[in-house]
Design an enzyme around this catalytic site. Structure first.
Site, PDB file in Angstrom:
ATOM      1  N   GLY A   1      39.951  16.388 -13.208  1.00 40.24           N
ATOM      2  CA  GLY A   1      39.323  17.563 -12.604  1.00 40.24           C
ATOM      3  C   GLY A   1      40.415  18.535 -12.225  1.00 40.24           C
ATOM      4  O   GLY A   1      41.356  18.199 -11.501  1.00 40.24           O
TER       5      GLY A   1
ATOM      6  N   ALA B   1      33.254  30.459  -5.770  1.00 37.69           N
ATOM      7  CA  ALA B   1      33.279  30.732  -4.325  1.00 37.69           C
ATOM      8  C   ALA B   1      33.606  32.207  -4.128  1.00 37.69           C
ATOM      9  O   ALA B   1      34.600  32.700  -4.639  1.00 37.69           O
ATOM     10  CB  ALA B   1      34.322  29.852  -3.653  1.00 37.69           C
TER      11      ALA B   1
ATOM     12  N   GLY C   1      35.021  33.515   0.934  1.00 33.51           N
ATOM     13  CA  GLY C   1      36.340  33.349   1.523  1.00 33.51           C
ATOM     14  C   GLY C   1      36.663  31.919   1.895  1.00 33.51           C
ATOM     15  O   GLY C   1      36.020  30.974   1.440  1.00 33.51           O
TER      16      GLY C   1
ATOM     17  N   PHE D   1      31.633  35.064   9.175  1.00 35.17           N
ATOM     18  CA  PHE D   1      30.790  34.310   8.257  1.00 35.17           C
ATOM     19  C   PHE D   1      29.792  33.479   9.061  1.00 35.17           C
ATOM     20  O   PHE D   1      29.971  33.305  10.270  1.00 35.17           O
ATOM     21  CB  PHE D   1      31.665  33.397   7.384  1.00 35.17           C
ATOM     22  CG  PHE D   1      31.397  33.553   5.910  1.00 35.17           C
ATOM     23  CD1 PHE D   1      31.561  34.788   5.299  1.00 35.17           C
ATOM     24  CD2 PHE D   1      30.986  32.473   5.133  1.00 35.17           C
ATOM     25  CE1 PHE D   1      31.304  34.944   3.945  1.00 35.17           C
ATOM     26  CE2 PHE D   1      30.729  32.619   3.776  1.00 35.17           C
ATOM     27  CZ  PHE D   1      30.896  33.855   3.182  1.00 35.17           C
TER      28      PHE D   1
ATOM     29  N   PHE E   1      37.153  14.633 -21.850  1.00 31.27           N
ATOM     30  CA  PHE E   1      36.018  14.202 -21.027  1.00 31.27           C
ATOM     31  C   PHE E   1      36.159  12.707 -20.720  1.00 31.27           C
ATOM     32  O   PHE E   1      36.191  11.875 -21.632  1.00 31.27           O
ATOM     33  CB  PHE E   1      34.708  14.472 -21.791  1.00 31.27           C
ATOM     34  CG  PHE E   1      33.472  14.119 -21.021  1.00 31.27           C
ATOM     35  CD1 PHE E   1      32.969  14.987 -20.064  1.00 31.27           C
ATOM     36  CD2 PHE E   1      32.813  12.921 -21.258  1.00 31.27           C
ATOM     37  CE1 PHE E   1      31.814  14.660 -19.352  1.00 31.27           C
ATOM     38  CE2 PHE E   1      31.661  12.590 -20.556  1.00 31.27           C
ATOM     39  CZ  PHE E   1      31.163  13.466 -19.594  1.00 31.27           C
TER      40      PHE E   1
ATOM     41  N   GLN F   1      22.823  20.714  -0.110  1.00 31.57           N
ATOM     42  CA  GLN F   1      22.664  22.026   0.510  1.00 31.57           C
ATOM     43  C   GLN F   1      21.839  22.980  -0.362  1.00 31.57           C
ATOM     44  O   GLN F   1      22.104  23.119  -1.558  1.00 31.57           O
ATOM     45  CB  GLN F   1      24.028  22.662   0.776  1.00 31.57           C
ATOM     46  CG  GLN F   1      23.914  24.034   1.425  1.00 31.57           C
ATOM     47  CD  GLN F   1      25.215  24.496   2.052  1.00 31.57           C
ATOM     48  OE1 GLN F   1      26.113  24.965   1.365  1.00 31.57           O
ATOM     49  NE2 GLN F   1      25.320  24.345   3.358  1.00 31.57           N
TER      50      GLN F   1
ATOM     51  N   HIS G   1      21.067  26.884  -0.646  1.00 28.08           N
ATOM     52  CA  HIS G   1      21.536  28.189  -0.181  1.00 28.08           C
ATOM     53  C   HIS G   1      20.327  29.078   0.054  1.00 28.08           C
ATOM     54  O   HIS G   1      19.420  29.115  -0.780  1.00 28.08           O
ATOM     55  CB  HIS G   1      22.468  28.805  -1.225  1.00 28.08           C
ATOM     56  CG  HIS G   1      23.267  29.955  -0.710  1.00 28.08           C
ATOM     57  ND1 HIS G   1      22.712  31.179  -0.435  1.00 28.08           N
ATOM     58  CD2 HIS G   1      24.590  30.049  -0.393  1.00 28.08           C
ATOM     59  CE1 HIS G   1      23.661  31.989   0.027  1.00 28.08           C
ATOM     60  NE2 HIS G   1      24.811  31.326   0.059  1.00 28.08           N
TER      61      HIS G   1
ATOM     62  N   LEU H   1      23.038  33.300  -7.367  1.00 29.77           N
ATOM     63  CA  LEU H   1      23.422  33.309  -5.964  1.00 29.77           C
ATOM     64  C   LEU H   1      23.670  34.734  -5.466  1.00 29.77           C
ATOM     65  O   LEU H   1      24.413  35.501  -6.066  1.00 29.77           O
ATOM     66  CB  LEU H   1      24.704  32.491  -5.788  1.00 29.77           C
ATOM     67  CG  LEU H   1      25.282  32.428  -4.375  1.00 29.77           C
ATOM     68  CD1 LEU H   1      24.384  31.626  -3.464  1.00 29.77           C
ATOM     69  CD2 LEU H   1      26.677  31.830  -4.398  1.00 29.77           C
TER      70      LEU H   1
ATOM     71  N   GLU I   1      26.293  35.083   0.946  1.00 21.28           N
ATOM     72  CA  GLU I   1      26.043  35.167   2.381  1.00 21.28           C
ATOM     73  C   GLU I   1      26.558  36.492   2.944  1.00 21.28           C
ATOM     74  O   GLU I   1      26.180  36.908   4.039  1.00 21.28           O
ATOM     75  CB  GLU I   1      26.752  33.988   3.059  1.00 21.28           C
ATOM     76  CG  GLU I   1      26.303  33.686   4.458  1.00 21.28           C
ATOM     77  CD  GLU I   1      26.670  32.263   4.870  1.00 21.28           C
ATOM     78  OE1 GLU I   1      26.187  31.313   4.232  1.00 21.28           O
ATOM     79  OE2 GLU I   1      27.454  32.097   5.819  1.00 21.28           O
TER      80      GLU I   1
ATOM     81  N   ARG J   1      23.136  27.375   7.134  1.00 21.74           N
ATOM     82  CA  ARG J   1      22.331  27.483   5.914  1.00 21.74           C
ATOM     83  C   ARG J   1      21.102  26.583   5.907  1.00 21.74           C
ATOM     84  O   ARG J   1      20.041  26.968   5.425  1.00 21.74           O
ATOM     85  CB  ARG J   1      23.209  27.177   4.694  1.00 21.74           C
ATOM     86  CG  ARG J   1      24.217  28.266   4.420  1.00 21.74           C
ATOM     87  CD  ARG J   1      25.157  27.892   3.307  1.00 21.74           C
ATOM     88  NE  ARG J   1      26.083  29.006   3.041  1.00 21.74           N
ATOM     89  CZ  ARG J   1      27.078  28.937   2.167  1.00 21.74           C
ATOM     90  NH1 ARG J   1      27.282  27.837   1.474  1.00 21.74           N
ATOM     91  NH2 ARG J   1      27.868  29.981   1.978  1.00 21.74           N
TER      92      ARG J   1
ATOM     93  N   HIS K   1      22.694  24.257  -4.045  1.00 19.71           N
ATOM     94  CA  HIS K   1      23.991  24.928  -4.045  1.00 19.71           C
ATOM     95  C   HIS K   1      25.193  23.998  -3.938  1.00 19.71           C
ATOM     96  O   HIS K   1      26.240  24.260  -4.522  1.00 19.71           O
ATOM     97  CB  HIS K   1      24.005  25.916  -2.877  1.00 19.71           C
ATOM     98  CG  HIS K   1      25.225  26.773  -2.795  1.00 19.71           C
ATOM     99  ND1 HIS K   1      25.644  27.573  -3.832  1.00 19.71           N
ATOM    100  CD2 HIS K   1      26.129  26.960  -1.799  1.00 19.71           C
ATOM    101  CE1 HIS K   1      26.752  28.221  -3.468  1.00 19.71           C
ATOM    102  NE2 HIS K   1      27.065  27.850  -2.258  1.00 19.71           N
TER     103      HIS K   1
ATOM    104  N   ARG L   1      27.156  22.019   5.228  1.00 24.26           N
ATOM    105  CA  ARG L   1      28.466  22.655   5.148  1.00 24.26           C
ATOM    106  C   ARG L   1      28.381  24.114   5.591  1.00 24.26           C
ATOM    107  O   ARG L   1      27.433  24.815   5.240  1.00 24.26           O
ATOM    108  CB  ARG L   1      28.987  22.603   3.703  1.00 24.26           C
ATOM    109  CG  ARG L   1      30.289  23.346   3.496  1.00 24.26           C
ATOM    110  CD  ARG L   1      30.793  23.193   2.090  1.00 24.26           C
ATOM    111  NE  ARG L   1      29.982  23.871   1.088  1.00 24.26           N
ATOM    112  CZ  ARG L   1      29.991  25.189   0.866  1.00 24.26           C
ATOM    113  NH1 ARG L   1      30.749  25.985   1.605  1.00 24.26           N
ATOM    114  NH2 ARG L   1      29.253  25.718  -0.097  1.00 24.26           N
TER     115      ARG L   1
ATOM    116  N   GLY M   1      29.631  27.984   5.342  1.00 16.68           N
ATOM    117  CA  GLY M   1      30.220  28.824   4.310  1.00 16.68           C
ATOM    118  C   GLY M   1      31.714  28.961   4.537  1.00 16.68           C
ATOM    119  O   GLY M   1      32.182  29.026   5.679  1.00 16.68           O
TER     120      GLY M   1
END
Lengths: 343, 562
Positions: B15, B50, B53, B118, B157, B232, B234, B244, B247, B278, B342, B377, B379
């Site tokens: 990753g 993202a 921020g 935020f 992969f 989550q 959103h 999306l 926010e 959220r 989200h 979580r 933002g």
């Protein structure tokens, strides 16, 4: 709405040469070309290969050519590009080797990004906290940091089409980002390297990269700014900057372009000039070399403009041949046959 | 035939988003021979998405304690407070490091870092680059990757985690997508930073690559998953395609209205209103929709009062999205939005050094559950998590690698995988992976969404079990080896089905409502019984559930008010 996708297909395991395949699919009115391609892959033909991920023009995976124009499939609305018969043509990016269908080999692309040492090279160890930098400077840098490395500009680049050694718009815009960054201290090294063969002087200002960039990065503008900075840094011992200066000189002297003189002044000296003799002779035979150069009526006014400009930036008559000054001219630093506006 | 030497590294990071790249850089700084592997090129990773921020208590008057408290409260007290303290304490240095790496963060008039407000936060502690903070940071981290000259395996992969005879993780089997060849990679330590699993749901704001591969591989290999029911939603995803809307809209003062034009958030969050956490906002929206006060399955996000000037200057992307996809100009009209999947708060159980329950396997980023987000979580805490815990996991993995001998794994792992892939190609024409994925996604959204019931969850459990069975009959229509995305999608679907099963089982298990997990049949938070993590373990008979205590250091659970 219905759309017919005319898709470039090539499977290296079974195809000797590429072929076209047409798919008719139904998509939402607001669908993008990527939505349509995904519909094909999921419901019609699972063998179709393409790269895609975010669907919101931020990851840069789905750059390809749509109706010959390079761009992101996820940013291109079907209804905006379909012709009267509802057909959209989709091909892999140009200037890159096809691996399969719409998937191209990106290794040379990333090699060129790597070649410009694309990381901040500050002077000395980092400060205790952040570097102090003005909002304006950061906004300026931000414009180039918006680049998502999708490759669309490289696909559309008319120089890369004929000259694989050109660093290309992506890598040069990346390089600009560091030269323009007040936190970077390697300007001289960078500009010296970029002034060499394959660098900033090989761009022919065709504007294709500016036109296709999905993020408004305008790579060509940054290449022209690099040229200006390179000349200001005194990196003038190359055909590109000599050409630029000769161009400015010619205009300010006579009000228009003295092509013969500019060509001669762009070279490093008689020896190099001799090497260009065959091109000169061919040009002469075809009537491309004007024998006499006249001052344009009103050349004095042009001269006055230059004088005023010189006063403004305090550098005398030899002003700043930056953006635009060398536009639309064949640069002798280019190999014969790929001159910018010779076509 | 030329036999290439078996690739071997001290640390193999899988990753290449922010967590993975940060881990790889740190492991190399610790002296390890590191390689980074990803199914996409690093700059294609989903960290890109993202926008708003990254949080840190850097400004005067702010404190790491305040940041930590906001995070604990946001998590509905399910976050481990020792981990949250580390997140908040290390945040300022992490942001400064990113700045020093070259991120062009927004500045104030003194040339110092400038922040914005935020959701769920008491201070303006969100640092940003326009509205593409994740992309700016991801690309700068990629620059650092190039600077450090790290080895990368792009478009590989991973299909299997590989263990030695003692059961320690010592490498992976991976598919080179360009050639279709499988290869065994040996490593003393493996770090998973494989991101989220948004594609388990339909729709989702997540990218197509977010298929939870790492979580599923670790799970099948015996690692514990934690709090998988904490998904989550959103509050503001666009009607139709589910895009999306950041926010930032509500940060700038947008209202949420029901069909009567009422700002319904005053009923549930009279103080913070639209800027409550959220989970709270998404639930309030869903209540309006369910009780008939919505507009065609949505509520309205109204920005008209902000004025054209502010919208054009600060919310241009939102305007463009609404115009592009719905033909709605937010300057003149409210735009219909609804909650959309989200983020996965849960993941591979990892401690603050990234250590999982499997010897030799580390995890960081969205695929891991440390747990700093608990039930919900905040933002701008996700980017932060990737760099803070990516660095820690990389360091721990490198140190661990020094303590173990050369990895000894059998070639049989490779041969088994080759046989498995061959068996997929040999399947007779059958079902399509895409059709099954859609069914899974719609089931998850319907039955394991903002609100859940025991009945709905049971129905989802049956559907997922059925889909898992049908997966055995999914065929690979593309028989080629070169860049076979069809084969990859079949393998991804297998991963997603295992995770869907884990999410559903965990949601059935937790008989209370906390954070993003809201059960209509158990509507109250139940600290007496459920102030614990859900632990999900893979067995032949299906997911096995148990609990684990939540770490509480200084903030005792209280009722949440926004």
């Amino acid at each position: 709405m219905e759309v017919t996708l005319r898709v470039f297909r090539f499977n290296p395991e079974t195809d000797e040469r590429p072929r076209w395949q047409e798919y008719r699919v139904t998509v939402e009115d607001y669908a993008t070309v990527l939505d349509a391609l995904i519909e094909v892959r999921e419901s019609v033909d699972e063998t179709l290969a393409l790269r895609c991920s975010c669907r919101s023009h931020i990851c840069g995976s789905c750059a390809m050519r749509i109706n010959r124009r390079s761009g992101l499939a996820c940013k291109t609305k079907v209804r905006e590009v379909a012709d009267a018969d509802g057909v959209v043509t989709v091909e892999p990016m140009a200037t890159m080797r096809v691996i399969k269908d719409l998937v191209v080999d990106l290794e040379p692309f990333f090699d060129k990004v790597r070649a410009v040492e694309p990381y901040l090279q500050p002077a000395g160890p980092p400060p205790e906290r952040e570097y102090i930098a003005s909002h304006e400077d950061m906004e300026n840098v931000k414009g180039a940091q918006a680049c998502i490395l999708c490759g669309a500009c490289v696909s559309a680049c008319t120089v890369m089409e004929v000259d694989g050694s050109f660093l290309g718009p992506t890598a040069l815009a990346k390089a600009w980002r560091f030269v323009a960054d007040p936190r970077d201290a390697a300007d001289e090294k960078r500009l010296t390297a970029l002034s060499g063969p394959g660098g900033i002087w090989d761009c022919t200002h065709c504007f294709m990269c500016v036109e296709v960039c999905p993020k408004g990065v305008a790579p060509m503008e940054r290449i022209l700014d690099l040229r200006r900075r390179a000349m200001e840094a005194g990196l003038t011992d190359n055909n590109g900057s000599r050409h630029s200066q000769a161009f400015v000189d010619s205009i300010s002297e006579s009000g228009w372009l003295d092509e013969t003189k500019v060509a001669i002044r762009s070279t490093s000296g008689p020896l190099e000039l001799l090497g260009w003799a065959p091109v000169g002779i061919r040009s002469f035979v075809r009537g491309k070399v004007p024998l006499r150069h006249y001052k344009r009526p009103g050349a004095e006014h042009v001269k006055r403009i230059f004088r005023r400009l010189g006063e403004l930036d305090g550098k005398g008559r030899r002003g700043r041949p930056g953006a635009g000054a060398g536009a639309r001219a064949a640069t002798p630093s280019n190999a014969p046959g790929k001159a910018g506006d010779a076509q | 035939m030329i036999l290439s030497p078996m690739p071997e590294h001290d640390v193999l990071v899988v990753g290449a988003g922010l967590a993975g790249m940060r881990a790889a850089i740190e492991a190399q700084r610790e002296g390890a021979d590191v390689a980074l592997m990803s199914k996409v090129y690093p700059v294609r990773s989903h960290s890109n998405a993202a926008q708003g921020g990254i949080n840190a208590a850097l400004s005067e008057g702010d404190s790491w304690e305040s940041h930590a408290y906001d995070t604990v409260k946001g998590s509905d007290y399910l976050g481990d407070q020792d981990a949250i303290e580390i997140l908040a304490r290390e945040a300022p240095a992490a942001i400064v490091e990113l700045e020093n790496f070259g991120v062009a963060f927004n500045r104030d008039e003194h040339g110092r870092l400038g922040s914005r407000f935020f959701g769920g936060a008491e201070h303006a502690r969100t640092y940003f680059v326009g509205d593409f903070t994740g992309q700016a940071i991801l690309h700068v981290m990629f620059e650092q990757l190039l600077k450090h000259g790290l080895t990368t395996y792009d478009e590989w992969f991973v299909t299997q985690l590989v263990k030695d005879d003692q059961g320690a993780v010592r490498g992976v089997v991976a598919l080179d997508m360009k050639s279709g060849r499988l290869e065994l990679f040996r490593a003393k330590a493996v770090v998973f930073a494989t991101g989220g699993m948004g594609r388990v749901y339909e729709p989702s704001t997540n990218a197509l690559i977010c298929t939870g591969d790492g979580m599923a591989l670790a799970y099948r290999a015996g690692a514990n998953l934690l709090d998988m029911e904490m998904v989550q939603f959103h509050p503001t995803t666009l009607k139709g395609n589910g895009a999306l809307l950041s926010e930032a809209a509500r940060g700038e003062g947008a209202y949420l209205l029901n069909k009567d034009g009422e700002r319904f958030m005053k009923k549930t969050a009279p103080n913070k209103m639209e800027l409550a956490s959220r989970d709270v906002v998404s639930r309030a929206e869903q209540v309006e929709i369910n009780e008939g006060r919505g507009v065609d399955g949505c509520v309205l996000l109204d920005m008209r009062h902000l004025g054209a000037e502010l919208i054009l200057e600060r919310l241009p992307q939102i305007r463009e999205l609404a115009l592009e996809f719905l033909g709605v100009d937010i300057i003149h009209e409210p735009v219909p939005v609804r909650p959309g999947m989200h983020y996965q708060m849960g993941g591979i159980k990892a401690d603050v050094e990234g250590r999982t329950t499997l010897d030799g396997l580390f995890a960081a980023g969205e695929c891991a559950c440390v747990s700093v987000h608990g039930g919900n979580r905040l933002g701008a805490n996700s980017l932060l998590e990737t760099v803070v815990f990516g660095r820690r996991a990389g360091r721990a993995a490198a140190q661990y690698a020094k303590s173990v001998g050369a990895p000894r794994v059998s070639e049989a792992w490779l041969r088994d995988e080759e046989r498995f892939i061959a068996s997929l190609f040999d399947r007779p024409p059958g079902e399509r992976a895409a059709a099954l994925r859609l069914e899974m996604g719609q089931t998850m959204t319907r039955d394991v969404g903002v609100f859940r019931t025991g009945e709905g969850l049971e129905s989802a459990r049956r559907t997922i079990a059925e889909l898992k069975e049908r997966w055995e009959r999914v065929s690979v229509g593309d028989k080629g080896r070169v860049f076979n995305t069809n084969l990859v999608s079949v393998l991804e679907l297998r991963n997603m089905l295992d995770l869907a099963e884990a999410v559903v089982a965990s949601a059935i298990f937790r008989t209370e409502s906390r954070g993003a997990h809201a059960r209509l049949d158990y509507p109250k938070r139940d600290d007496a019984n459920w102030l614990v993590h859900t632990v999900c373990r893979h067995t032949a008979a299906g997911p096995e559930l148990s609990t684990m205590p939540v770490v509480i250091t200084r903030w005792e659970p209280e009722e949440r008010h926004y």
